[in-house]
Each structure stands twice: as structure tokens, then as C-alpha cells.
Design a protein around this motif. Sequence first.
Motif, PDB file in Angstrom:
ATOM      1  N   HIS A 275      -2.772  11.883  -5.040  1.00 12.43           N
ATOM      2  CA  HIS A 275      -3.152  11.083  -4.065  1.00 12.43           C
ATOM      3  C   HIS A 275      -4.457  11.047  -4.373  1.00 12.43           C
ATOM      4  O   HIS A 275      -5.027  10.189  -3.623  1.00 12.43           O
ATOM      5  CB  HIS A 275      -2.941  12.038  -2.511  1.00 12.43           C
TER       6      HIS A 275
ATOM      7  N   VAL B 212      -2.642   6.240  -6.790  1.00 14.02           N
ATOM      8  CA  VAL B 212      -2.048   5.321  -5.918  1.00 14.02           C
ATOM      9  C   VAL B 212      -2.937   3.634  -6.265  1.00 14.02           C
ATOM     10  O   VAL B 212      -1.861   2.576  -5.545  1.00 14.02           O
ATOM     11  CB  VAL B 212      -3.078   5.685  -3.896  1.00 14.02           C
TER      12      VAL B 212
ATOM     13  N   ASP C 233      -0.255   3.177  -8.391  1.00  9.16           N
ATOM     14  CA  ASP C 233       0.880   2.831  -7.805  1.00  9.16           C
ATOM     15  C   ASP C 233       1.671   1.087  -7.045  1.00  9.16           C
ATOM     16  O   ASP C 233       2.718   0.975  -7.473  1.00  9.16           O
ATOM     17  CB  ASP C 233       1.413   4.056  -6.906  1.00  9.16           C
TER      18      ASP C 233
ATOM     19  N   VAL D 209       2.375   4.366   0.388  1.00  7.97           N
ATOM     20  CA  VAL D 209       1.606   4.917   0.043  1.00  7.97           C
ATOM     21  C   VAL D 209       0.045   4.740   0.905  1.00  7.97           C
ATOM     22  O   VAL D 209      -0.914   5.147   0.997  1.00  7.97           O
ATOM     23  CB  VAL D 209       1.509   4.484  -1.560  1.00  7.97           C
TER      24      VAL D 209
ATOM     25  N   SER E 218      -2.410   7.425   2.853  1.00  5.64           N
ATOM     26  CA  SER E 218      -3.833   7.366   1.631  1.00  5.64           C
ATOM     27  C   SER E 218      -4.557   6.945   2.723  1.00  5.64           C
ATOM     28  O   SER E 218      -6.237   7.691   2.730  1.00  5.64           O
ATOM     29  CB  SER E 218      -3.882   6.526   1.212  1.00  5.64           C
TER      30      SER E 218
END
Length: 309
Positions: free
Chosen positions: A20, A25, A28, A73, A77
Motif C-alpha cells: 500500500h 498504488v 496500479d 484503491v 489509500s
Amino acid sequence: MLVRETAAMQLERRRADWAHSRPVVALDIAWNVAFAAATAAVLVASTEENPVTPLRLWLVGYALQCLVHVGLVCSDSRRRPAHARSSDVESADGDAAGAGTDSSDSDEDEDEGREQRSSFAKRCESINTMVSFLWWIIGFYWVVSGGDVLEHDAPRLYWLSVVFLAFDVFFAVFCVAMACFIGIALCCCLPCVIAILYALAGQEGASDADICFLPRYKYSDPSEDGQKGTDEGVMIPVLNNSGTSTSERILLREDAECCICLSSYEDGAELSALPCNHHFHWTCITKWLRMHATCPLCKYNILKGSESA
């Protein structure tokens, strides 16, 4: 076992933090947004193509799944820093107990709300992953069933679908390979490394110069003609190589035993005592300290002057 479990927990925490982290992130989100943008561009550029299978529908569904994944996501986050800050505040407030029931109740309500949102996001991510797998099977079937006709009639849609399918396969193989590698490392390499380090740390021996500074005694058993006249023995100090001596020590008969060789002290036996006040046969403790610089009973380290964990 405690060292191994602690190391495994630390590795798991580091793995979660790495998974993470901002670079992961960002990567991704970047490739999922790129897939959605590429899908939109190809759909606009391939309006004249007539595929024999509904590849347009499959590409639209694939792009929607990418966008849903990006939204999950981003939500996760944003939630993690807030959760970390609240955890830090709770740990700092934990030292001052009894600050007020209203604040503690509100904190519990906030924790329950965060847990519910987190579980809901995890369920949504699991559902999206399952739907993506099923959608991949459908797209693979449509691409294979179209064959050369699909490549000739709709080349842009065909090759974009092939790229997406191939990327998913590569990503799945990569994840499986990394999981196997991490699993093998945790099951084999990590315990070996911990065992070696722990053995080296525990087998740090003392030198003869360090051992010579330990006080030495001669045990006196106050028995006469083999009959035990008292329940106490005396440890009479002997001048050691460092030129120092200590005072006499009274030793109960039940304590007059060396825990290394498990033998009782006999009259005239040479003894030695460590700074932790535990006593042993001189020859036994000398052999032990050459391999382990710690007390056999309390793990007191004669080199560091403290108890080793």
C-alpha cells in the motif's frame, strides 16, 4: 519461537506497508487508467470495424472493471493514513486512562465505522476480482471463437483484446511466482537465517582472561566421619589470578549442587560464582563460558553485564 514469530510479524507488516505504498498504488492506478484510456481510444478509432463476436462489449466491461478497481484503491489509500493517525492518537491516549467515557465511546463508534467501511471495500474488491476472472474467460472464448475472421474484420479490437488477455495472464503468473518465492523464503530461508543468527548470538563465548576475573571458592562440607552435622556448607574464597578475593558464602545443603553436571558439591570442590550470584563447579562453568558467555540459569551475560533476551 518468539524471535521467529516476531520476525514473521514484522515481515508481514512490511509487506502490507509495501503493498500500500505510494509508488505501488500509483503504478496500479496508472496502468488501470491507461487501459481504460486505451479502450476508449480504440473504440473511437474502430467505429467502422464489424467483429463477429461482441468484442466492443467485452472491452467496455474490461474498462469499467479497471475504473472500479481504481476507485477502490483510491478509497483505501485515503482511508489508511486516517486510520494510522487515529491509531497513533489512540496509542498516545492509552497511557492516560480515565480521560472520559464520552470520548472513548466516540472513538469506539469511529473504529466500528472504519471497520465496516473497510470490510465493505474488501468485499467489493473481492467481487470485482471474481467478476474480472469470469469476464476474462468470456473474452478469451470470444477471441478464440472469432479466429482469423475476427482478426481480419476488426484488427484493432482484436489486438487490444489479445493484449489485455495476455497482460492478465502475465500478471497472474507473476503474482503466483512471487507468492511461491515469498512462501519458500518464509518457510525455509527465514527460519534458517534466524536460527543461525540466534545460535551465533547465543554461542558467543568468553575468553580465558574474562573467566579468570570470576571469583573462585573451595567448598567446605561440615560433616564429620560421614555424618551430616549441619544443613549448611561454606564457600571459602580462593585468591584468583586477578589477585582479588571475596568473602565467605553460606550455602544450604539443598543448594549445594552444580546445575551443569547435576552433581552435589563434595568437600574441597573448586567452585566459581558469576556476578548474578549463581555458583557452579569451576571446571563445569569454565567449559560452559567458553561456548556461552551467559549464566546457564538466568542468562546473565558476563561480557555485556546484563541479562540476554
